[in-house]
Design a protein around this motif. Sequence first.
Motif, PDB file in Angstrom:
ATOM      1  N   SER A  59       0.737  -1.635   0.225  1.00  0.00           N
ATOM      2  CA  SER A  59       0.390   0.016  -0.144  1.00  0.00           C
ATOM      3  C   SER A  59       0.871   1.122  -0.130  1.00  0.00           C
ATOM      4  CB  SER A  59      -1.471  -0.194   1.511  1.00  0.00           C
ATOM      5  OG  SER A  59      -0.174   0.122   2.221  1.00  0.00           O
ATOM      6  N   ARG A  60       0.640   2.725  -0.388  1.00  0.00           N
ATOM      7  CA  ARG A  60       0.902   3.858   0.100  1.00  0.00           C
ATOM      8  C   ARG A  60       1.578   4.018   0.891  1.00  0.00           C
ATOM      9  NH1 ARG A  60      -1.583   9.445   0.802  1.00  0.00           N
ATOM     10  NH2 ARG A  60      -1.649   8.493   2.669  1.00  0.00           N
ATOM     11  N   ASP A  61       0.787   3.488   2.518  1.00  0.00           N
ATOM     12  CA  ASP A  61       1.533   3.546   3.703  1.00  0.00           C
ATOM     13  C   ASP A  61       2.246   2.497   4.094  1.00  0.00           C
ATOM     14  OD1 ASP A  61      -1.322   5.999   3.766  1.00  0.00           O
ATOM     15  OD2 ASP A  61      -1.830   4.686   5.287  1.00  0.00           O
ATOM     16  N   GLU A  62       2.829   1.952   3.132  1.00  0.00           N
ATOM     17  CA  GLU A  62       3.524   0.845   3.931  1.00  0.00           C
ATOM     18  C   GLU A  62       5.347   1.623   3.033  1.00  0.00           C
ATOM     19  OE1 GLU A  62       4.845  -3.833   2.129  1.00  0.00           O
ATOM     20  OE2 GLU A  62       3.599  -3.809   3.650  1.00  0.00           O
ATOM     21  N   LEU A  63       4.473   2.008   1.993  1.00  0.00           N
ATOM     22  CA  LEU A  63       6.143   2.561   1.541  1.00  0.00           C
ATOM     23  C   LEU A  63       6.593   4.058   2.125  1.00  0.00           C
ATOM     24  CD1 LEU A  63       8.017   3.125  -0.848  1.00  0.00           C
ATOM     25  CD2 LEU A  63       5.966   4.293  -1.987  1.00  0.00           C
ATOM     26  N   ILE A  64       5.072   4.430   2.147  1.00  0.00           N
ATOM     27  CA  ILE A  64       5.335   5.774   3.251  1.00  0.00           C
ATOM     28  C   ILE A  64       6.493   5.667   4.718  1.00  0.00           C
ATOM     29  CG2 ILE A  64       4.613   7.579   4.669  1.00  0.00           C
ATOM     30  CD1 ILE A  64       2.643   8.074   2.836  1.00  0.00           C
ATOM     31  N   THR A  65       6.190   4.423   4.877  1.00  0.00           N
ATOM     32  CA  THR A  65       6.127   4.273   6.698  1.00  0.00           C
ATOM     33  C   THR A  65       8.002   3.410   6.026  1.00  0.00           C
ATOM     34  OG1 THR A  65       4.526   2.906   7.613  1.00  0.00           O
ATOM     35  CG2 THR A  65       6.288   1.757   8.226  1.00  0.00           C
ATOM     36  N   GLU A  66       8.555   2.997   5.135  1.00  0.00           N
ATOM     37  CA  GLU A  66       9.715   2.857   4.933  1.00  0.00           C
ATOM     38  C   GLU A  66      10.286   3.701   5.012  1.00  0.00           C
ATOM     39  OE1 GLU A  66      11.843  -0.124   4.617  1.00  0.00           O
ATOM     40  OE2 GLU A  66       9.757  -0.722   5.332  1.00  0.00           O
ATOM     41  N   LEU A  67       9.929   4.829   3.730  1.00  0.00           N
ATOM     42  CA  LEU A  67      10.543   6.090   3.493  1.00  0.00           C
ATOM     43  C   LEU A  67      10.971   6.525   5.258  1.00  0.00           C
ATOM     44  CD1 LEU A  67       8.658   7.734   0.618  1.00  0.00           C
ATOM     45  CD2 LEU A  67      10.653   6.452   1.105  1.00  0.00           C
ATOM     46  N   VAL A  68       9.329   6.565   5.811  1.00  0.00           N
ATOM     47  CA  VAL A  68       9.727   7.896   7.060  1.00  0.00           C
ATOM     48  C   VAL A  68      10.747   6.945   8.161  1.00  0.00           C
ATOM     49  CG1 VAL A  68       8.737   7.433   9.571  1.00  0.00           C
ATOM     50  CG2 VAL A  68       7.379   8.342   7.118  1.00  0.00           C
ATOM     51  N   ARG A  69      10.833   5.071   8.278  1.00  0.00           N
ATOM     52  CA  ARG A  69      12.415   4.301   8.687  1.00  0.00           C
ATOM     53  C   ARG A  69      13.218   5.102   8.325  1.00  0.00           C
ATOM     54  NH1 ARG A  69      10.356  -0.199   8.043  1.00  0.00           N
ATOM     55  NH2 ARG A  69       8.668  -0.379   9.532  1.00  0.00           N
ATOM     56  N   ARG A 118      -0.589   7.164   9.734  1.00  0.00           N
ATOM     57  CA  ARG A 118      -0.310   7.225  10.753  1.00  0.00           C
ATOM     58  C   ARG A 118       0.714   6.280  11.011  1.00  0.00           C
ATOM     59  NH1 ARG A 118      -2.342   8.224  15.801  1.00  0.00           N
ATOM     60  NH2 ARG A 118      -1.905   6.800  17.631  1.00  0.00           N
ATOM     61  N   ALA A 119       2.036   6.639  11.146  1.00  0.00           N
ATOM     62  CA  ALA A 119       2.945   6.261  11.449  1.00  0.00           C
ATOM     63  C   ALA A 119       3.131   5.179  12.131  1.00  0.00           C
ATOM     64  CB  ALA A 119       4.628   6.842  12.103  1.00  0.00           C
ATOM     65  N   PRO A 120       3.991   3.837  12.284  1.00  0.00           N
ATOM     66  CA  PRO A 120       3.819   3.081  13.283  1.00  0.00           C
ATOM     67  C   PRO A 120       4.793   2.809  14.445  1.00  0.00           C
ATOM     68  CG  PRO A 120       4.943   1.916  11.151  1.00  0.00           C
ATOM     69  CD  PRO A 120       4.841   2.998  10.994  1.00  0.00           C
ATOM     70  N   GLU A 121       4.449   2.154  15.679  1.00  0.00           N
ATOM     71  CA  GLU A 121       5.455   2.509  16.553  1.00  0.00           C
ATOM     72  C   GLU A 121       6.654   2.178  16.034  1.00  0.00           C
ATOM     73  OE1 GLU A 121       4.268  -0.019  20.322  1.00  0.00           O
ATOM     74  OE2 GLU A 121       2.272   0.708  20.411  1.00  0.00           O
ATOM     75  N   ASP A 122       7.619   1.148  15.824  1.00  0.00           N
ATOM     76  CA  ASP A 122       8.500   1.462  15.746  1.00  0.00           C
ATOM     77  C   ASP A 122       9.383   2.429  15.404  1.00  0.00           C
ATOM     78  OD1 ASP A 122       7.907   0.799  12.685  1.00  0.00           O
ATOM     79  OD2 ASP A 122       9.230  -0.193  12.136  1.00  0.00           O
ATOM     80  N   THR A 179       8.478   5.582  16.031  1.00  0.00           N
ATOM     81  CA  THR A 179       8.612   6.080  17.109  1.00  0.00           C
ATOM     82  C   THR A 179       9.691   5.757  18.207  1.00  0.00           C
ATOM     83  OG1 THR A 179       6.240   6.703  17.510  1.00  0.00           O
ATOM     84  CG2 THR A 179       7.230   6.694  19.618  1.00  0.00           C
ATOM     85  N   ARG A 180      10.196   4.622  18.208  1.00  0.00           N
ATOM     86  CA  ARG A 180      11.404   3.747  19.132  1.00  0.00           C
ATOM     87  C   ARG A 180      13.067   4.686  18.620  1.00  0.00           C
ATOM     88  NH1 ARG A 180       7.866  -0.911  18.802  1.00  0.00           N
ATOM     89  NH2 ARG A 180       9.661  -1.662  16.764  1.00  0.00           N
ATOM     90  N   ILE A 181      12.616   4.184  17.504  1.00  0.00           N
ATOM     91  CA  ILE A 181      13.517   4.900  15.975  1.00  0.00           C
ATOM     92  C   ILE A 181      13.786   6.400  16.854  1.00  0.00           C
ATOM     93  CG2 ILE A 181      15.168   6.299  14.659  1.00  0.00           C
ATOM     94  CD1 ILE A 181      13.975   3.749  13.275  1.00  0.00           C
TER      95      ILE A 181
END
Length: 227
Positions: free
Chosen positions: A59-69, A119-123, A125-127
């Motif tokens: 999904s788009r959100d999964e890609l955004i999550t990778e970019l955010v991470r 909405r960004a996932p918890e991991d 936040t850990r970073i």
Amino acid sequence: MGASDVRTPRERYRAQVQEEIKERAWEQIATAGASALSLNAIAKRMGMSGPALYRYFASRDELITELVRDAYRSLADAFQARAAAGADLAGLAQALRRWALDDPQRYLLVYGTPVPGYRAPEDTTRISVEIMAVLLDACTAELSPAEQSPAVSPPPAVSPSPFDAHLAEHRAWAGEHPAPPAVLHLALAVWTRLHGVLSLELAGHFTGMGFDPAQLYAAELRSLTGR
């Protein structure tokens, strides 16, 4: 032997395609912003079908999550490297500004306007807690033991206030770091004020005002540290 050396050819190919997808995503973000990110548009640029690309990012959100991470990870690595080299609070502040200016889109993705519906996932936040831990270490070194004690008057940047008492009970953002309220207060003041300058600078709000944003950034840091 590194982990990348033991991956199968299929795993290496998958990783290469994922990296190319992320590169195309950053190009798209630079052009139209993160809210306009489109997996189908990326697939077209890469000569793939939409369904084929969705095998790499569902999904788009999964890609955004990778970019955010990736963005948070790169800042955490930059902070940790500077701290290991002996950088103080001022050195970390300069590392933050250099990191932001090197890739404004990366900075704005994590510290700019939130992407609608994401909405960004918890991991992630850990970073961010890793990043804050380095900042808290630097702020601890910045204040003397007497300044950190609630029994004495700390410097103007962290003067006693109801917020200090509030931070004593509301410190989840600091993870397991043992910093006292005075240090927490200084860290938050540094973080919010420096990000305020950076966000305005990268969004172009200082354009045409006739002053050097780097000087404003340095002045804000001096007002916080007293030197």
